[in-house]
Design an enzyme around this catalytic site. Structure first.
Site, short mmCIF file in Angstrom:
data_model
loop_
_atom_site.label_atom_id
_atom_site.label_comp_id
_atom_site.label_asym_id
_atom_site.label_seq_id
_atom_site.Cartn_x
_atom_site.Cartn_y
_atom_site.Cartn_z
N ASP A 24 0.82 -1.21 0.00
CA ASP A 24 0.00 0.00 0.00
C ASP A 24 0.86 1.26 0.00
O ASP A 24 2.07 1.20 -0.19
CB ASP A 24 -0.97 -0.02 1.19
CG ASP A 24 -0.25 -0.09 2.54
OD1 ASP A 24 0.97 0.16 2.61
OD2 ASP A 24 -0.92 -0.42 3.55
N GLU B 185 3.75 0.99 2.21
CA GLU B 185 4.68 -0.10 1.92
C GLU B 185 4.50 -1.26 2.89
O GLU B 185 5.45 -1.85 3.38
CB GLU B 185 6.12 0.46 1.89
CG GLU B 185 6.17 1.68 0.98
CD GLU B 185 7.56 2.20 0.66
OE1 GLU B 185 8.39 2.25 1.58
OE2 GLU B 185 7.78 2.56 -0.50
N GLU C 211 8.05 14.55 8.13
CA GLU C 211 7.11 13.53 7.68
C GLU C 211 5.99 13.36 8.70
O GLU C 211 4.81 13.37 8.36
CB GLU C 211 7.84 12.21 7.48
CG GLU C 211 6.97 11.07 6.98
CD GLU C 211 7.79 9.82 6.70
OE1 GLU C 211 7.85 9.39 5.53
OE2 GLU C 211 8.38 9.27 7.67
#
Length: 390
Positions: free
Chosen positions: A175, A178, A334
């Site tokens: 996905d 990962e 992130e």
């Protein structure tokens, strides 16, 4: 669709600060863009440094395209098209093998990450992921349409990409995160749908190619409605009951479910209910990566959807949360360790890969998208010099 800022707390100083952060985001992205045109996922993070993903890069390029830096976005799309063109023979063999009924092993599939020069990575990775290829089709088509460009520049890469995703769209793969190779992921299917639907109407494909793209897009939509909906909302993968922070992309921008569809509203509400805490959005409830923090790019994605559907108050909330979690130097990470879902797992990732990726170019690209959707650039568009806000 671009909406007018309506937040009662907004004032000219706010607008200037938000525009400055857009300028900084553009600066970060273009500063680290490789001469090849690739956008590295993160220039400093140990596991991302030196690599580019179609997924990250497509959203980053969309932000850059909205900002008005046509040349930088063009260079990324040149890089992506070249990567695909260089693998045209490989894709033809893969498609022929699948058509002949062969069980093609995942090791033969195109990788998900490439070196900045466009070569395959040599280290082991969770490589078989098809979402990025659909995203690139959507991103390059959207960019060309926005700026009145001829897609002929990227025709060969587009056709290779369409052949690849049309042959393997329904195969289980990793996905967005990962993970979960054994499943067919709704967000992955949404990305492929969005790319094929966009390119089918672009005029870049011949009649047979456009018909094939429409056919597969229709099959994807039908499959997701039959097996990817639970409790009225989209699910993480076919047959699941839970949601994922990537699912809003199936509404905006990919249009697998139209914004006015009850499934769309239920999906956005379910993601907000299950994964949003104070404006920061988690990936999924069982996330343990760096302890399961909140991702800036997912806040932007949900905010983008809220803006398009007219809920600008919610969209501003997500934008402001992103701003509040930007470093003092203007870098966007992130994720952040607020409201960790699995704090006991954070240290193991710090030991394995070091501090969280900062800056993450995808985060900066998503900020540009949401800022543009909320009109942060309005009033500055005519004062651009070389794609930069003054």
């Amino acid at each position: 669709m671009t909406t007018t800022p309506t937040s009662p707390a907004l004032d000219p100083a706010d607008t200037a600060a938000l525009a400055d952060l857009a300028h900084r985001s553009h600066q970060v992205i273009t500063q680290y863009q490789h001469p090849s045109g690739a956008y590295p996922a993160s220039p400093t993070f140990s596991a991302y440094r030196g690599f580019a993903w179609f997924r990250d890069g497509s959203f980053t390029a969309e932000g850059i395209s909205r900002y008005g830096d046509v040349e930088s976005a063009n260079r990324f799309h040149d890089w992506a098209s070249t990567v695909l063109t260089d693998r045209a023979d490989d894709v033809a063999r893969l498609v022929a093998a699948a058509a002949a009924g062969e069980d093609v092993p995942v090791e033969r599939m195109l990788p998900t990450r490439f070196t900045l020069e466009g070569a395959d990575g040599t280290a082991d990775w969770w490589d078989f992921q098809t979402d990025g290829y659909g995203m690139w089709l959507w991103a390059v088509t959207t960019h060309a349409g926005r700026h009145g460009m001829d897609l002929a520049r990227w025709t060969t890469g587009i056709r290779v990409c369409v052949a690849y995703v049309a042959a393997f769209w329904d195969r289980p793969c990793y996905d967005w995160w990962e993970e979960n190779l054994e499943h067919r992921h709704v967000s992955t299917l949404g990305a492929i749908y969005g790319g094929l639907a966009a390119v089918a109407e672009s005029g870049v494909l011949d009649a047979d190619g456009a018909a094939k793209a429409r056919q597969v897009a229709g099959e994807i939509r039908k499959l997701v409605r039959e097996e990817g909906v639970h409790g009225g909302h989209l699910t993480k993968w076919l047959g699941s009951e839970v949601v994922d922070g990537s699912l809003p992309a199936c509404v905006v921008p990919f249009g697998l479910v139209e914004a006015g569809d009850p499934i769309a509203g239920a999906t956005l509400d379910a993601v907000a209910r299950d994964l949003d805490v104070d404006g920061g959005v988690h990936r999924f409830r069982a996330d343990v990566f760096y302890g399961g923090g909140q991702w800036l790019l997912l806040s932007a994605l949900l905010g983008w959807n809220r803006a398009v559907t007219g809920d600008t108050d919610a969209a501003w909330r997500y934008l402001r949360w992103m701003v509040s979690h930007t470093t003092s130097g203007g870098d966007m990470p992130e994720q952040v360790p607020d409201h960790l879902l699995a704090p006991e797992h954070r240290d193991e990732w710090l030991e394995r890969w070091g501090p969280v990726a900062t800056p993450l170019l995808w985060s900066h690209g998503m900020y540009l998208i949401l800022a543009d959707e909320l009109g942060i650039f309005r009033g500055t568009r005519d004062r651009r010099d070389g794609g930069q806000l003054r």
